[in-house]
Motif scaffolding. Structure first.
Motif, mmCIF file in Angstrom:
data_model
loop_
_atom_site.group_PDB
_atom_site.id
_atom_site.type_symbol
_atom_site.label_atom_id
_atom_site.label_comp_id
_atom_site.label_asym_id
_atom_site.label_seq_id
_atom_site.Cartn_x
_atom_site.Cartn_y
_atom_site.Cartn_z
ATOM 1 N N MET A 23 0.982 -1.311 0.328
ATOM 2 C CA MET A 23 0.028 0.105 -0.275
ATOM 3 C C MET A 23 0.921 1.398 0.216
ATOM 4 O O MET A 23 0.407 2.299 -0.202
ATOM 5 N N ALA A 52 -10.756 7.601 3.574
ATOM 6 C CA ALA A 52 -10.476 6.871 2.205
ATOM 7 C C ALA A 52 -9.517 5.569 3.000
ATOM 8 O O ALA A 52 -9.986 4.622 2.115
ATOM 9 N N MET A 53 -8.654 6.328 3.702
ATOM 10 C CA MET A 53 -7.930 5.144 4.273
ATOM 11 C C MET A 53 -8.487 3.820 4.556
ATOM 12 O O MET A 53 -8.234 2.729 4.872
ATOM 13 N N ARG A 54 -8.936 3.984 5.469
ATOM 14 C CA ARG A 54 -9.838 3.129 6.415
ATOM 15 C C ARG A 54 -10.991 2.160 5.497
ATOM 16 O O ARG A 54 -11.067 1.037 5.101
ATOM 17 N N ALA A 55 -11.678 2.995 4.102
ATOM 18 C CA ALA A 55 -12.187 2.656 3.560
ATOM 19 C C ALA A 55 -11.439 1.592 2.464
ATOM 20 O O ALA A 55 -12.071 0.045 2.568
ATOM 21 N N GLU A 56 -9.968 1.630 1.911
ATOM 22 C CA GLU A 56 -9.424 0.833 1.454
ATOM 23 C C GLU A 56 -9.387 -0.231 2.355
ATOM 24 O O GLU A 56 -8.960 -1.393 1.971
ATOM 25 N N LEU A 57 -8.805 0.276 3.380
ATOM 26 C CA LEU A 57 -8.011 -1.488 4.102
ATOM 27 C C LEU A 57 -10.287 -2.395 4.982
ATOM 28 O O LEU A 57 -10.182 -3.024 4.045
ATOM 29 N N SER A 58 -11.635 -1.430 4.873
ATOM 30 C CA SER A 58 -12.402 -2.719 4.592
ATOM 31 C C SER A 58 -12.531 -3.328 3.166
ATOM 32 O O SER A 58 -12.615 -4.598 3.876
ATOM 33 N N GLU A 59 -12.102 -2.801 2.257
ATOM 34 C CA GLU A 59 -12.941 -3.355 1.398
ATOM 35 C C GLU A 59 -11.242 -4.576 0.872
ATOM 36 O O GLU A 59 -12.175 -5.975 0.279
ATOM 37 N N LYS A 60 -10.087 -4.525 1.522
ATOM 38 C CA LYS A 60 -9.103 -4.965 1.126
ATOM 39 C C LYS A 60 -8.640 -6.453 2.146
ATOM 40 O O LYS A 60 -9.073 -7.915 1.732
#
Ligand code: SF4
Length: 343
Positions: A23, A52-60
């Protein structure tokens, strides 16, 4: 839930760094994440991480932190009972109690239990799975955060049989003991078992001198086996033998838990047999006024009856106490909240 995604909560600090490296995060971000992960905080509550980073973490990734699904606070003594939702829909219970000496957490080691003790609410609610070491420590972290306290004592006496989940429980105790973890001394941890002899033997070989607490409930083999199916396999005489070895090796007295059930195990004959079996050993008998659980047919013995039973044991040379009922108004008995939620 997607079980193929990596659960970040289960990674070591080194594994976490390695996993996050693609990342391209700056060093301070990685440190922030490490701090939140160590505290068992859900992605959504990592307040200094951009959304946005929290959303990315949740996505991955899978967020394996514990989510509070229910909470009851006792108006009598401030005991708090938590129902936590694991990432796969399994529910577990934990209890936070305040004593003169500080805060104590009673944690679950399994989602459900396979032991089938006849007086227990957990036995009727089915078995989900073993908890990981992080899920066991996660209960303490979640309670510390929610209540703004610092738990200093742990009892492995919630839902589940700790020695039926041996590796995870031992990993938890080691992590909880380490200064980088929860920094709780082994002497402030207590492991409660229904009497799995091979597990007690294994535990003796580890260098973790926790207090051993054994569910006894009857001094008679046949009666005990009727109350606790596991006692058919692991007989009382052998169990007491191994408990005596445990206390002499660790120098710690074994606690025998004894749920006093009216008209079942509170007779003079029971007291006399307990004295015969236990006098002269390094132990302590903890009498528990049993919480009535629907469908078990057992009822609570009167307080005077429990007190006179305790006196009888003391007169016979045993150290005996009556456990203070914590959070009676919120039904803090093991497994009841989970059972109600599942029903
Ligand atoms: S008393 Fe403990 S070991 Fe027995 S069924 Fe309940 S949770 Fe399991």
């Amino acid at each position: 839930m997607d079980i193929r995604r990596i659960n970040l909560n289960e990674l070591s600090p080194e594994e976490l760094r390695k996993e996050l490296s693609p990342m391209g995060l700056r060093e301070f971000r990685v440190r922030q994440l490490e701090k939140w992960m160590a505290l068992g905080v859900p992605f959504g509550q990592m307040t200094d991480i951009p959304s946005a980073m929290r959303a990315e973490l949740s996505e991955k990734y899978l967020d394996g932190s514990l989510k509070t699904a229910g909470k009851l606070v006792s108006a009598v003594d401030g005991t708090v009972k938590y129902l936590f939702d694991l990432h796969d829909g399994n529910l577990i219970e934990s209890v936070l109690m305040k004593y003169k000496y500080g805060y104590s957490a009673c944690v679950s080691t399994q989602a459900g239990c396979r032991m089938g003790c006849t007086f227990c609410a957990s036995a009727g609610a089915g078995f989900g799975r073993d908890l990981t070491a992080r899920e066991i420590s996660g209960q303490i972290k979640a309670m510390n955060r929610d209540a703004g306290v610092n738990v200093g004592h742990v009892v492995l006496m919630g839902v589940g049989e700790p020695l039926d989940n041996y590796d995870n429980v031992v990993a938890f105790m080691r992590e909880a003991h380490s200064p980088e973890g929860l920094n709780i001394s082994y002497r402030k941890m207590s492991l409660s078992t229904c009497g799995l002899i091979p597990g007690i033997e294994k535990l003796m070989a580890e260098d973790i001198p926790v207090t051993l607490s054994v569910s006894l409930h009857s001094p008679f083999q046949d009666e005990r086996a009727r109350m606790m199916p596991v006692a058919r396999k692991y007989r009382l005489d052998k169990l007491l033998e191994i408990c005596n070895i445990y206390s002499s090796r660790t120098g710690r007295r074994v606690t025998y838990e004894y749920a006093v059930i009216s008209g079942v195990n509170d007779t003079d004959a029971h007291a006399a047999e307990l004295i015969r079996l236990l006098r002269g050993t390094l132990c302590h008998v903890n009498l528990i006024p049993v919480n009535p659980v629907e469908g078990t047919g057992y009822s609570r013995a009167r307080r005077e009856k429990i007190d006179s039973f305790r006196q009888r044991l003391e007169d016979g040379g045993l150290a005996a106490t009556v456990r203070r009922a914590m959070g009676r108004d919120i039904e803090a008995a093991c497994g009841q909240l989970r059972r109600q939620a599942m029903e």
